[in-house]
Motif scaffolding. Structure first.
Motif, PDB file in Angstrom:
ATOM      1  N   ASP A 126       0.935  -1.321  -0.054  1.00 32.85           N
ATOM      2  CA  ASP A 126      -0.148   0.058  -0.054  1.00 32.85           C
ATOM      3  C   ASP A 126       0.812   1.371  -0.078  1.00 32.85           C
ATOM      4  N   ILE A 127       0.473   2.151  -0.629  1.00 30.54           N
ATOM      5  CA  ILE A 127       1.312   3.668  -0.890  1.00 30.54           C
ATOM      6  C   ILE A 127       0.308   4.827  -0.630  1.00 30.54           C
ATOM      7  N   THR A 128       1.163   5.618   0.038  1.00 26.69           N
ATOM      8  CA  THR A 128       0.457   7.097   0.061  1.00 26.69           C
ATOM      9  C   THR A 128       1.427   8.119  -0.745  1.00 26.69           C
ATOM     10  N   LEU A 129       0.475   8.765  -1.606  1.00 29.30           N
ATOM     11  CA  LEU A 129       1.368   9.580  -2.663  1.00 29.30           C
ATOM     12  C   LEU A 129       1.105  11.100  -2.123  1.00 29.30           C
ATOM     13  N   LEU A 130       2.466  11.550  -1.419  1.00 31.92           N
ATOM     14  CA  LEU A 130       2.539  12.945  -0.869  1.00 31.92           C
ATOM     15  C   LEU A 130       2.742  13.837  -1.922  1.00 31.92           C
ATOM     16  N   ILE A 131       1.919  14.801  -1.887  1.00 34.83           N
ATOM     17  CA  ILE A 131       1.696  15.874  -3.294  1.00 34.83           C
ATOM     18  C   ILE A 131       1.882  17.303  -2.792  1.00 34.83           C
ATOM     19  N   ASN A 132       3.086  17.839  -3.274  1.00 31.61           N
ATOM     20  CA  ASN A 132       3.151  19.306  -2.794  1.00 31.61           C
ATOM     21  C   ASN A 132       3.675  19.918  -4.342  1.00 31.61           C
ATOM     22  N   SER A 133       2.707  20.057  -5.236  1.00 34.68           N
ATOM     23  CA  SER A 133       2.905  20.416  -6.712  1.00 34.68           C
ATOM     24  C   SER A 133       1.956  21.318  -7.327  1.00 34.68           C
ATOM     25  N   PRO A 134       2.801  22.433  -7.956  1.00 35.03           N
ATOM     26  CA  PRO A 134       1.921  23.488  -8.750  1.00 35.03           C
ATOM     27  C   PRO A 134       1.322  22.973  -9.894  1.00 35.03           C
ATOM     28  N   GLY A 135       1.650  21.625 -10.487  1.00 36.44           N
ATOM     29  CA  GLY A 135       1.293  21.007 -11.643  1.00 36.44           C
ATOM     30  C   GLY A 135       2.359  21.111 -12.748  1.00 36.44           C
ATOM     31  N   GLY A 136       2.012  21.168 -13.973  1.00 29.63           N
ATOM     32  CA  GLY A 136       3.051  21.378 -14.958  1.00 29.63           C
ATOM     33  C   GLY A 136       2.479  20.553 -16.267  1.00 29.63           C
ATOM     34  N   ASP A 137       3.149  19.657 -16.703  1.00 31.19           N
ATOM     35  CA  ASP A 137       2.621  18.871 -18.103  1.00 31.19           C
ATOM     36  C   ASP A 137       1.506  18.092 -17.918  1.00 31.19           C
ATOM     37  N   MET A 138       0.385  18.399 -18.654  1.00 28.40           N
ATOM     38  CA  MET A 138      -0.838  17.790 -18.601  1.00 28.40           C
ATOM     39  C   MET A 138      -0.537  16.140 -18.796  1.00 28.40           C
ATOM     40  N   ALA A 139       0.066  15.932 -20.111  1.00 32.77           N
ATOM     41  CA  ALA A 139       0.419  14.563 -20.472  1.00 32.77           C
ATOM     42  C   ALA A 139       1.123  13.662 -19.083  1.00 32.77           C
ATOM     43  N   VAL A 140       1.969  14.503 -18.708  1.00 33.48           N
ATOM     44  CA  VAL A 140       2.864  13.807 -17.620  1.00 33.48           C
ATOM     45  C   VAL A 140       2.172  13.380 -16.362  1.00 33.48           C
ATOM     46  N   GLY A 141       1.022  14.352 -15.990  1.00 39.53           N
ATOM     47  CA  GLY A 141      -0.089  13.973 -14.938  1.00 39.53           C
ATOM     48  C   GLY A 141      -0.985  12.987 -15.402  1.00 39.53           C
ATOM     49  N   LEU A 142      -1.324  12.826 -16.679  1.00 39.83           N
ATOM     50  CA  LEU A 142      -2.178  11.977 -16.997  1.00 39.83           C
ATOM     51  C   LEU A 142      -1.510  10.196 -16.999  1.00 39.83           C
ATOM     52  N   GLU A 143      -0.035  10.406 -17.574  1.00 40.53           N
ATOM     53  CA  GLU A 143       0.368   9.228 -17.257  1.00 40.53           C
ATOM     54  C   GLU A 143       0.883   8.759 -15.854  1.00 40.53           C
ATOM     55  N   ILE A 144       1.307   9.679 -15.210  1.00 41.84           N
ATOM     56  CA  ILE A 144       1.155   9.345 -13.539  1.00 41.84           C
ATOM     57  C   ILE A 144      -0.110   8.808 -13.032  1.00 41.84           C
TER      58      ILE A 144
END
Length: 233
Positions: free
Chosen positions: A44-62
Motif C-alpha cells: 500500500d502506498i501514499t502519494l505525498l503531493i506538493n506540486s503546482p502542476g506542470g505538463d498535462m500529459a505527464v500528470g495523466l501518465e502518472i
C-alpha cells in the motif's frame, strides 16, 4: 505503507534530466513514480503531493501508473495541489488533503502561432483538452455536475480543501473534524520554470563530454590490459 513524493513541477523524463543537471530539485517525472512504484512491490502506498502542476500529459501518465498499481493507493495534498498534479491524484483510490492546502482546478493553457485558422484550431484543441480533464475528474464519481466543474475551472483560483470536498474532487480532509471547516489560505502562484534551447544544448554537450570521458577511460583500461598481457607473454 510506503510513501512516494510528488514534489514540484511535473516534467517529461528528458526535460527533467536537463533541469536536474542545471540544479533544480523540486521536479517529478514519470520515471520517478515508476521506480518508486516498482520498489513498493505491491505494498500500500501514499502519494505525498506538493506540486503546482506542470505538463498535462505527464500528470495523466502518472495517473495511469497509479490506477494500474495492484496495491491500495492514497493521495495526500500537503501544500500545493494544482493543475496536472490534481490529474495525477485521481489515479489513487482515495484522495485526501491536509487542512490549508492550496488546491486549484483550471483550464489547460498553451501557445500557438499562425493565422486565424491556427488560432481557431488551437482554441478548439484547448477546449477538447478541457473536456478530457473533466472526464478524468468525473470518472471517480460523486462530483458536482460537469457544468459546475467547468465554472470552477473557468475561475482559475485557489480553493480550500473544504471547497474541493464539496465539489467531490477530494474525499477526506485529514486532522479536521467533519463539521469543522479548514482555514482558507492565499499565496501568489509562482511562474513555471523556463527550459530554454540553450539549456538543452549545454546539457547535451555535458552528456557528450561524460560519454567521451568514459570512452577514454575504457580505452585506457584496455590498453593497460594489453600491456600487461604482453609483459606476461
Amino acid at each position: 505503507m510506503a510513501e512516494i513524493a510528488l514534489r514540484g513541477e511535473l516534467w517529461d523524463n528528458d526535460s527533467a534530466d536537463v533541469l536536474r543537471w542545471w540544479g533544480w530539485r523540486d521536479i517529478t517525472a514519470p520515471m520517478d513514480i515508476a521506480a518508486a512504484l516498482e520498489a513498493a512491490g505491491g505494498e500500500d502506498i501514499t502519494l505525498l503531493i506538493n506540486s503546482p502542476g506542470g505538463d498535462m500529459a505527464v500528470g495523466l501518465e502518472i495517473r495511469s501508473m497509479l490506477r494500474r498499481y495492484p496495491g491500495n493507493t492514497t493521495a495526500l495534498f500537503q501544500g500545493f495541489g494544482a493543475s496536472a498534479a490534481t490529474l495525477a491524484a485521481t489515479g489513487c483510490r482515495i484522495i485526501q488533503s491536509e487542512p490549508g492546502a492550496l488546491l486549484c482546478y483550471h483550464n489547460p493553457s498553451g501557445g500557438a502561432e499562425g493565422d486565424f485558422r491556427e488560432m481557431r484550431r488551437a482554441a478548439e484543441a484547448l477546449q477538447n483538452a478541457r473536456d478530457c480533464i473533466l472526464e478524468v475528474y468525473t470518472a471517480r464519481g460523486g462530483t458536482k455536475t460537469r457544468e459546475e466543474l467547468m465554472t470552477l475551472m473557468d475561475k482559475d483560483i485557489w480553493i480550500t480543501p473544504t471547497q474541493a470536498r464539496e465539489y467531490g474532487l477530494i474525499d477526506e480532509i485529514v486532522g479536521v473534524p467533519v463539521d469543522e471547516e479548514d482555514p482558507a489560505a492565499f499565496v501568489a502562484a509562482s511562474g513555471r520554470i523556463r527550459l530554454t534551447a540553450a539549456m538543452r544544448e549545454r546539457y547535451q554537450a555535458h552528456v557528450a563530454d561524460q560519454r567521451a570521458q568514459a570512452a577514454r577511460e575504457e580505452e585506457g583500461r584496455r590498453a593497460l590490459a594489453r600491456l600487461r598481457a604482453l609483459a606476461e607473454f
